[in-house]
Write a protein that holds these residues in place. Structure first.
Motif, PDB file in Angstrom:
ATOM      1  N   LEU A 140       0.870  -1.172   0.000  1.00 20.95           N
ATOM      2  CA  LEU A 140       0.000   0.000   0.000  1.00 20.95           C
ATOM      3  C   LEU A 140       0.907   1.221   0.000  1.00 20.95           C
ATOM      4  CD1 LEU A 140      -2.671  -1.018   2.670  1.00 20.95           C
ATOM      5  CD2 LEU A 140      -3.094  -0.672   0.230  1.00 20.95           C
ATOM      6  N   SER A 141       0.858   2.005  -1.077  1.00 18.71           N
ATOM      7  CA  SER A 141       1.711   3.186  -1.203  1.00 18.71           C
ATOM      8  C   SER A 141       0.858   4.440  -1.125  1.00 18.71           C
ATOM      9  CB  SER A 141       2.474   3.155  -2.531  1.00 18.71           C
ATOM     10  OG  SER A 141       3.269   1.995  -2.623  1.00 18.71           O
ATOM     11  N   LEU A 142       1.282   5.397  -0.312  1.00 17.41           N
ATOM     12  CA  LEU A 142       0.572   6.669  -0.181  1.00 17.41           C
ATOM     13  C   LEU A 142       0.861   7.527  -1.409  1.00 17.41           C
ATOM     14  CD1 LEU A 142      -1.201   8.038   2.033  1.00 17.41           C
ATOM     15  CD2 LEU A 142       0.874   9.216   2.772  1.00 17.41           C
ATOM     16  N   ALA A 188      -0.822  14.140   5.942  1.00 18.38           N
ATOM     17  CA  ALA A 188       0.463  14.506   5.340  1.00 18.38           C
ATOM     18  C   ALA A 188       1.505  14.814   6.403  1.00 18.38           C
ATOM     19  CB  ALA A 188       0.281  15.712   4.424  1.00 18.38           C
ATOM     20  N   ASP A 189       1.049  15.431   7.484  1.00 14.44           N
ATOM     21  CA  ASP A 189       1.979  15.834   8.532  1.00 14.44           C
ATOM     22  C   ASP A 189       2.529  14.651   9.324  1.00 14.44           C
ATOM     23  OD1 ASP A 189       1.505  18.445   7.782  1.00 14.44           O
ATOM     24  OD2 ASP A 189      -0.031  18.775   9.307  1.00 14.44           O
ATOM     25  N   LEU A 190       1.709  13.630   9.532  1.00 17.27           N
ATOM     26  CA  LEU A 190       2.071  12.580  10.475  1.00 17.27           C
ATOM     27  C   LEU A 190       2.206  11.190   9.880  1.00 17.27           C
ATOM     28  CD1 LEU A 190      -0.252  13.604  13.469  1.00 17.27           C
ATOM     29  CD2 LEU A 190       2.161  14.139  13.159  1.00 17.27           C
ATOM     30  N   MET A 191       1.661  10.949   8.710  1.00 16.37           N
ATOM     31  CA  MET A 191       1.652   9.589   8.168  1.00 16.37           C
ATOM     32  C   MET A 191       3.010   9.226   7.578  1.00 16.37           C
ATOM     33  SD  MET A 191      -0.551   7.187   7.944  1.00 16.37           S
ATOM     34  CE  MET A 191      -0.839   5.634   7.109  1.00 16.37           C
ATOM     35  N   PRO A 192       3.563   8.065   7.927  1.00 20.40           N
ATOM     36  CA  PRO A 192       4.814   7.625   7.291  1.00 20.40           C
ATOM     37  C   PRO A 192       4.632   7.522   5.779  1.00 20.40           C
ATOM     38  CG  PRO A 192       4.314   6.284   9.206  1.00 20.40           C
ATOM     39  CD  PRO A 192       3.109   7.127   8.967  1.00 20.40           C
ATOM     40  N   LYS A 193       5.655   7.938   5.037  1.00 18.23           N
ATOM     41  CA  LYS A 193       5.545   7.952   3.580  1.00 18.23           C
ATOM     42  C   LYS A 193       5.998   6.643   2.937  1.00 18.23           C
ATOM     43  CE  LYS A 193       4.188  12.251   3.706  1.00 18.23           C
ATOM     44  NZ  LYS A 193       4.253  12.477   5.152  1.00 18.23           N
ATOM     45  N   HIS A 194       6.554   5.753   3.724  1.00 16.18           N
ATOM     46  CA  HIS A 194       7.033   4.489   3.171  1.00 16.18           C
ATOM     47  C   HIS A 194       5.862   3.550   2.883  1.00 16.18           C
ATOM     48  CE1 HIS A 194      11.122   5.668   4.027  1.00 16.18           C
ATOM     49  NE2 HIS A 194      10.793   5.919   5.270  1.00 16.18           N
ATOM     50  N   PRO A 195       5.989   2.682   1.880  1.00 16.17           N
ATOM     51  CA  PRO A 195       4.925   1.724   1.587  1.00 16.17           C
ATOM     52  C   PRO A 195       4.675   0.781   2.763  1.00 16.17           C
ATOM     53  CG  PRO A 195       6.467   1.866  -0.245  1.00 16.17           C
ATOM     54  CD  PRO A 195       7.079   2.617   0.894  1.00 16.17           C
TER      55      PRO A 195
END
Length: 338
Positions: free
Chosen positions: A112-114, A206-213
Protein backbone atom coordinates in the motif's frame (compact mmCIF):
# COMPACT_ATOMS: atom_id res chain seq x y z
CA UNK A 1 -45.50 12.04 -4.23
CA UNK A 2 -43.15 13.77 -6.64
CA UNK A 3 -39.45 14.30 -6.11
CA UNK A 4 -36.84 16.37 -7.88
CA UNK A 5 -33.17 17.13 -7.42
CA UNK A 6 -32.22 20.80 -7.13
CA UNK A 7 -29.37 23.02 -5.98
CA UNK A 8 -28.88 23.19 -2.21
CA UNK A 9 -29.17 26.49 -0.34
CA UNK A 10 -28.36 27.76 3.15
CA UNK A 11 -32.04 27.35 4.05
CA UNK A 12 -31.57 23.57 3.75
CA UNK A 13 -29.08 23.48 6.66
CA UNK A 14 -31.33 22.06 9.37
CA UNK A 15 -32.77 19.32 7.20
CA UNK A 16 -29.29 18.32 6.02
CA UNK A 17 -28.07 18.30 9.61
CA UNK A 18 -30.88 15.95 10.64
CA UNK A 19 -29.97 13.61 7.77
CA UNK A 20 -26.26 13.79 8.63
CA UNK A 21 -27.05 12.34 12.07
CA UNK A 22 -28.39 9.22 10.32
CA UNK A 23 -25.24 8.37 8.34
CA UNK A 24 -23.61 6.20 11.01
CA UNK A 25 -20.06 7.54 10.58
CA UNK A 26 -17.46 7.20 7.86
CA UNK A 27 -19.32 9.76 5.76
CA UNK A 28 -16.86 12.64 5.45
CA UNK A 29 -18.88 14.69 2.95
CA UNK A 30 -21.91 14.91 5.24
CA UNK A 31 -20.65 15.59 8.78
CA UNK A 32 -23.17 15.96 11.61
CA UNK A 33 -21.80 19.38 12.43
CA UNK A 34 -23.77 22.56 11.71
CA UNK A 35 -20.71 24.77 11.27
CA UNK A 36 -19.09 22.36 8.78
CA UNK A 37 -22.36 21.94 6.86
CA UNK A 38 -22.80 25.72 6.77
CA UNK A 39 -19.34 26.08 5.21
CA UNK A 40 -20.21 23.43 2.63
CA UNK A 41 -23.47 25.17 1.71
CA UNK A 42 -21.73 28.54 1.50
CA UNK A 43 -19.07 27.03 -0.75
CA UNK A 44 -21.78 25.46 -2.90
CA UNK A 45 -23.62 28.76 -3.28
CA UNK A 46 -20.34 30.37 -4.30
CA UNK A 47 -19.82 27.64 -6.91
CA UNK A 48 -23.34 27.98 -8.28
CA UNK A 49 -22.83 31.73 -8.51
CA UNK A 50 -19.46 31.67 -10.30
CA UNK A 51 -19.94 33.29 -13.70
CA UNK A 52 -16.93 31.91 -15.59
CA UNK A 53 -17.71 28.63 -17.36
CA UNK A 54 -14.32 27.01 -16.81
CA UNK A 55 -12.60 24.50 -14.54
CA UNK A 56 -12.21 25.83 -11.00
CA UNK A 57 -12.13 24.59 -7.43
CA UNK A 58 -15.85 24.15 -6.92
CA UNK A 59 -18.11 22.05 -4.74
CA UNK A 60 -21.71 21.67 -5.89
CA UNK A 61 -24.30 20.32 -3.45
CA UNK A 62 -27.66 19.03 -4.64
CA UNK A 63 -30.66 17.94 -2.58
CA UNK A 64 -33.59 15.62 -3.22
CA UNK A 65 -36.81 17.50 -2.51
CA UNK A 66 -40.36 16.24 -2.05
CA UNK A 67 -42.15 18.89 -4.10
CA UNK A 68 -45.44 18.34 -2.23
CA UNK A 69 -44.05 18.86 1.29
CA UNK A 70 -40.79 20.72 0.65
CA UNK A 71 -38.90 18.11 2.71
CA UNK A 72 -35.28 17.38 1.81
CA UNK A 73 -34.86 13.59 1.69
CA UNK A 74 -31.44 13.09 0.14
CA UNK A 75 -28.28 14.81 -1.02
CA UNK A 76 -25.23 14.40 -3.23
CA UNK A 77 -22.17 16.45 -4.14
CA UNK A 78 -19.81 17.12 -7.03
CA UNK A 79 -16.27 18.47 -6.79
CA UNK A 80 -14.77 20.00 -9.92
CA UNK A 81 -11.13 19.31 -8.89
CA UNK A 82 -9.88 17.49 -5.83
CA UNK A 83 -6.57 18.27 -4.17
CA UNK A 84 -6.61 22.02 -4.73
CA UNK A 85 -6.81 23.22 -1.09
CA UNK A 86 -4.74 20.38 0.34
CA UNK A 87 -3.27 17.17 -1.12
CA UNK A 88 -5.73 14.43 -2.06
CA UNK A 89 -4.25 11.25 -0.63
CA UNK A 90 -5.05 7.65 -1.55
CA UNK A 91 -3.41 4.33 -0.98
CA UNK A 92 -2.44 2.55 -4.20
CA UNK A 93 -2.41 -1.23 -3.97
CA UNK A 94 0.37 -2.68 -6.09
CA UNK A 95 2.70 -5.67 -6.23
CA UNK A 96 6.46 -5.90 -5.80
CA UNK A 97 8.01 -8.99 -7.39
CA UNK A 98 11.46 -10.18 -6.28
CA UNK A 99 13.45 -13.25 -7.34
CA UNK A 100 16.35 -15.08 -5.72
CA UNK A 101 18.54 -17.13 -8.03
CA UNK A 102 20.18 -18.94 -5.10
CA UNK A 103 16.84 -20.11 -3.74
CA UNK A 104 15.20 -20.30 -7.17
CA UNK A 105 12.22 -18.59 -5.63
CA UNK A 106 10.03 -15.69 -6.70
CA UNK A 107 8.21 -13.70 -4.04
CA UNK A 108 5.38 -11.29 -4.74
CA UNK A 109 4.47 -8.82 -2.02
CA UNK A 110 1.43 -6.54 -2.03
CA UNK A 111 2.13 -2.95 -0.99
CA UNK A 112 0.00 0.00 0.00
CA UNK A 113 1.71 3.19 -1.20
CA UNK A 114 0.57 6.67 -0.18
CA UNK A 115 0.00 8.62 -3.42
CA UNK A 116 -1.59 11.79 -4.79
CA UNK A 117 -2.19 10.31 -8.27
CA UNK A 118 -5.82 11.46 -8.37
CA UNK A 119 -5.21 15.15 -7.72
CA UNK A 120 -7.00 17.29 -10.28
CA UNK A 121 -9.77 14.75 -10.94
CA UNK A 122 -13.40 15.65 -10.53
CA UNK A 123 -15.30 13.72 -7.88
CA UNK A 124 -18.87 12.59 -7.35
CA UNK A 125 -19.62 11.91 -3.71
CA UNK A 126 -21.62 12.73 -0.63
CA UNK A 127 -24.62 10.67 -1.76
CA UNK A 128 -27.01 9.98 1.08
CA UNK A 129 -30.68 9.03 0.94
CA UNK A 130 -33.01 9.20 3.90
CA UNK A 131 -33.74 5.63 5.09
CA UNK A 132 -37.48 6.17 4.60
CA UNK A 133 -37.02 6.79 0.86
CA UNK A 134 -34.74 3.91 -0.10
CA UNK A 135 -37.39 1.86 -1.91
CA UNK A 136 -38.39 4.29 -4.63
CA UNK A 137 -35.40 4.34 -6.96
CA UNK A 138 -34.30 7.69 -5.61
CA UNK A 139 -30.72 6.56 -5.06
CA UNK A 140 -30.45 6.12 -8.83
CA UNK A 141 -31.98 9.56 -9.37
CA UNK A 142 -29.43 11.12 -7.01
CA UNK A 143 -26.50 9.27 -8.53
CA UNK A 144 -27.24 9.74 -12.22
CA UNK A 145 -28.47 13.32 -11.94
CA UNK A 146 -24.90 14.24 -11.00
CA UNK A 147 -23.76 13.06 -14.43
CA UNK A 148 -26.48 15.08 -16.15
CA UNK A 149 -25.25 18.12 -14.20
CA UNK A 150 -21.71 17.42 -15.41
CA UNK A 151 -22.84 17.00 -19.03
CA UNK A 152 -24.78 20.28 -18.84
CA UNK A 153 -21.78 22.12 -17.35
CA UNK A 154 -18.99 20.12 -18.98
CA UNK A 155 -16.40 22.93 -19.05
CA UNK A 156 -16.47 23.10 -15.24
CA UNK A 157 -15.26 19.50 -14.75
CA UNK A 158 -12.00 17.63 -15.37
CA UNK A 159 -11.38 14.87 -17.92
CA UNK A 160 -11.09 12.18 -15.25
CA UNK A 161 -13.57 11.52 -12.48
CA UNK A 162 -13.52 9.49 -9.28
CA UNK A 163 -15.94 8.17 -6.68
CA UNK A 164 -14.95 7.04 -3.19
CA UNK A 165 -17.02 4.30 -1.59
CA UNK A 166 -17.25 4.03 2.18
CA UNK A 167 -15.27 1.09 3.55
CA UNK A 168 -16.24 -1.53 6.09
CA UNK A 169 -17.28 -0.16 9.49
CA UNK A 170 -17.70 -2.59 12.39
CA UNK A 171 -20.51 -2.73 14.96
CA UNK A 172 -18.65 -0.32 17.24
CA UNK A 173 -18.45 2.31 14.52
CA UNK A 174 -14.75 1.61 14.09
CA UNK A 175 -12.74 0.71 11.00
CA UNK A 176 -10.63 -2.49 10.88
CA UNK A 177 -8.50 -0.86 8.19
CA UNK A 178 -7.81 2.26 10.25
CA UNK A 179 -7.00 0.18 13.32
CA UNK A 180 -4.54 -1.94 11.33
CA UNK A 181 -2.80 0.85 9.40
CA UNK A 182 -3.02 4.59 10.13
CA UNK A 183 -4.46 4.25 13.61
CA UNK A 184 -1.15 2.81 14.80
CA UNK A 185 0.57 6.14 14.11
CA UNK A 186 -2.00 8.68 15.25
CA UNK A 187 -3.28 7.62 18.66
CA UNK A 188 -6.81 8.42 17.47
CA UNK A 189 -9.84 6.19 17.00
CA UNK A 190 -11.35 5.99 13.54
CA UNK A 191 -14.34 8.03 14.65
CA UNK A 192 -12.08 10.77 16.00
CA UNK A 193 -9.96 10.84 12.84
CA UNK A 194 -12.99 10.69 10.56
CA UNK A 195 -14.68 13.57 12.36
CA UNK A 196 -11.49 15.65 12.35
CA UNK A 197 -11.10 15.01 8.60
CA UNK A 198 -14.69 16.02 7.91
CA UNK A 199 -14.27 19.30 9.76
CA UNK A 200 -10.64 20.24 9.05
CA UNK A 201 -9.48 18.24 6.02
CA UNK A 202 -6.80 15.54 5.88
CA UNK A 203 -3.63 17.64 5.96
CA UNK A 204 -2.82 15.97 9.30
CA UNK A 205 -2.29 12.76 7.30
CA UNK A 206 0.46 14.51 5.34
CA UNK A 207 1.98 15.83 8.53
CA UNK A 208 2.07 12.58 10.47
CA UNK A 209 1.65 9.59 8.17
CA UNK A 210 4.81 7.63 7.29
CA UNK A 211 5.54 7.95 3.58
CA UNK A 212 7.03 4.49 3.17
CA UNK A 213 4.93 1.72 1.59
CA UNK A 214 3.03 -0.61 3.90
CA UNK A 215 3.48 -4.34 3.30
CA UNK A 216 0.02 -5.92 3.35
CA UNK A 217 1.46 -9.16 4.74
CA UNK A 218 2.37 -7.31 7.94
CA UNK A 219 -1.22 -6.23 8.63
CA UNK A 220 -3.60 -8.15 10.85
CA UNK A 221 -6.22 -10.35 9.20
CA UNK A 222 -9.09 -7.98 9.97
CA UNK A 223 -7.38 -5.14 8.09
CA UNK A 224 -6.35 -7.34 5.16
CA UNK A 225 -9.89 -8.60 4.59
CA UNK A 226 -11.41 -5.14 4.09
CA UNK A 227 -8.88 -3.57 1.70
CA UNK A 228 -10.85 -2.32 -1.30
CA UNK A 229 -14.14 -3.71 0.07
CA UNK A 230 -17.16 -1.38 0.19
CA UNK A 231 -19.45 -1.08 3.19
CA UNK A 232 -22.38 -3.52 2.80
CA UNK A 233 -24.73 -0.59 2.21
CA UNK A 234 -22.45 0.61 -0.60
CA UNK A 235 -22.55 -2.51 -2.77
CA UNK A 236 -25.50 -1.24 -4.80
CA UNK A 237 -23.67 2.07 -5.30
CA UNK A 238 -20.63 0.15 -6.53
CA UNK A 239 -22.77 -1.69 -9.10
CA UNK A 240 -24.26 1.61 -10.26
CA UNK A 241 -20.78 3.05 -10.72
CA UNK A 242 -19.69 -0.02 -12.68
CA UNK A 243 -22.77 0.35 -14.89
CA UNK A 244 -21.70 3.92 -15.59
CA UNK A 245 -18.21 2.79 -16.66
CA UNK A 246 -16.25 3.32 -13.44
CA UNK A 247 -13.63 0.74 -12.49
CA UNK A 248 -11.60 -0.06 -9.37
CA UNK A 249 -7.92 0.46 -10.27
CA UNK A 250 -6.23 -0.32 -6.97
CA UNK A 251 -6.88 2.96 -5.14
CA UNK A 252 -8.32 2.75 -1.62
CA UNK A 253 -9.30 5.30 0.99
CA UNK A 254 -6.61 6.13 3.55
CA UNK A 255 -9.10 6.07 6.43
CA UNK A 256 -11.36 3.05 5.99
CA UNK A 257 -9.80 1.19 3.02
CA UNK A 258 -12.91 1.53 0.86
CA UNK A 259 -12.43 1.40 -2.93
CA UNK A 260 -11.92 4.53 -5.03
CA UNK A 261 -13.34 4.03 -8.53
CA UNK A 262 -12.35 6.08 -11.58
CA UNK A 263 -13.48 6.77 -15.14
CA UNK A 264 -12.85 9.10 -18.06
CA UNK A 265 -15.52 11.77 -17.69
CA UNK A 266 -16.65 11.73 -21.31
CA UNK A 267 -16.97 7.93 -21.20
CA UNK A 268 -19.34 7.87 -18.22
CA UNK A 269 -22.52 6.36 -19.64
CA UNK A 270 -24.94 9.06 -18.43
CA UNK A 271 -22.63 11.81 -19.69
CA UNK A 272 -22.00 10.16 -23.05
CA UNK A 273 -25.62 9.24 -23.78
CA UNK A 274 -27.35 12.40 -22.57
CA UNK A 275 -28.14 15.40 -24.73
CA UNK A 276 -30.31 18.52 -25.05
CA UNK A 277 -33.64 18.91 -26.84
CA UNK A 278 -36.47 21.44 -27.07
CA UNK A 279 -39.83 20.44 -25.62
CA UNK A 280 -42.47 20.00 -28.32
CA UNK A 281 -45.18 18.68 -26.00
CA UNK A 282 -45.84 18.15 -22.30
CA UNK A 283 -48.80 15.80 -22.83
CA UNK A 284 -47.01 12.49 -23.40
CA UNK A 285 -49.01 9.51 -22.08
CA UNK A 286 -46.71 6.60 -22.88
CA UNK A 287 -43.00 6.83 -23.56
CA UNK A 288 -39.50 5.75 -22.59
CA UNK A 289 -38.68 6.11 -18.89
CA UNK A 290 -35.89 8.65 -18.47
CA UNK A 291 -34.05 11.07 -16.23
CA UNK A 292 -34.84 14.58 -17.38
CA UNK A 293 -33.08 17.78 -16.26
CA UNK A 294 -33.22 21.48 -16.95
CA UNK A 295 -31.75 24.75 -15.75
CA UNK A 296 -28.23 26.09 -15.27
CA UNK A 297 -26.19 26.01 -12.07
CA UNK A 298 -28.42 27.11 -9.16
CA UNK A 299 -31.56 26.68 -11.29
CA UNK A 300 -30.65 23.06 -12.12
CA UNK A 301 -33.33 20.50 -11.37
CA UNK A 302 -33.92 16.92 -12.46
CA UNK A 303 -36.62 14.28 -12.06
CA UNK A 304 -37.90 11.01 -13.44
CA UNK A 305 -40.26 11.21 -16.37
CA UNK A 306 -41.27 9.77 -19.71
CA UNK A 307 -39.87 10.98 -23.01
CA UNK A 308 -40.26 10.50 -26.73
CA UNK A 309 -37.65 11.92 -29.09
CA UNK A 310 -39.14 13.21 -32.33
CA UNK A 311 -37.62 12.83 -35.82
CA UNK A 312 -36.65 16.51 -35.72
CA UNK A 313 -34.74 16.06 -32.44
CA UNK A 314 -37.43 17.66 -30.27
CA UNK A 315 -38.75 15.91 -27.19
CA UNK A 316 -42.17 15.19 -25.73
CA UNK A 317 -42.45 14.61 -21.97
CA UNK A 318 -45.26 13.73 -19.59
CA UNK A 319 -47.30 16.36 -17.76
CA UNK A 320 -46.22 15.31 -14.24
CA UNK A 321 -42.52 15.63 -15.10
CA UNK A 322 -43.17 19.01 -16.75
CA UNK A 323 -44.86 20.28 -13.58
CA UNK A 324 -42.11 18.88 -11.35
CA UNK A 325 -39.40 20.57 -13.42
CA UNK A 326 -41.50 23.69 -14.08
CA UNK A 327 -40.95 23.56 -17.84
CA UNK A 328 -43.16 24.01 -20.87
CA UNK A 329 -43.16 23.86 -24.65
CA UNK A 330 -40.07 25.48 -26.16
CA UNK A 331 -37.91 25.03 -23.05
CA UNK A 332 -34.66 23.05 -23.27
CA UNK A 333 -34.14 19.87 -21.28
CA UNK A 334 -31.43 17.25 -21.12
CA UNK A 335 -32.31 13.59 -20.78
CA UNK A 336 -30.91 10.10 -20.60
CA UNK A 337 -32.76 6.79 -20.69
CA UNK A 338 -33.46 5.28 -17.28
Amino acid sequence: MTFRLRAAHIADLEQLYEMAKLTGGGFTNLPADRAALTRKLERAEEAFGRAYDELGDDQFTLVLENTETGQVRGTCQLFSQVGQQWPFYSYRLNTLTQHSQELDRTVRAELLSLVTDLEGCSEVGGLFLHPAERAGGFGLLLARSRYLFIAMHRARFADRILAELRGVIDDRGGSPFWDGVAGRFFGMTFQEADYFNAINGNQFIADLMPKHPVYVAMLNEEAKKVIGVPHPTGRAAMRMLENEGFAAEGYVDIFDGGPTMTARTDQVRSVRKSGPARIASTELDIGERALIATGTLDSFRSAYGMREIGPDGSIAIDALCARTLEVGEGDEVWSVAR
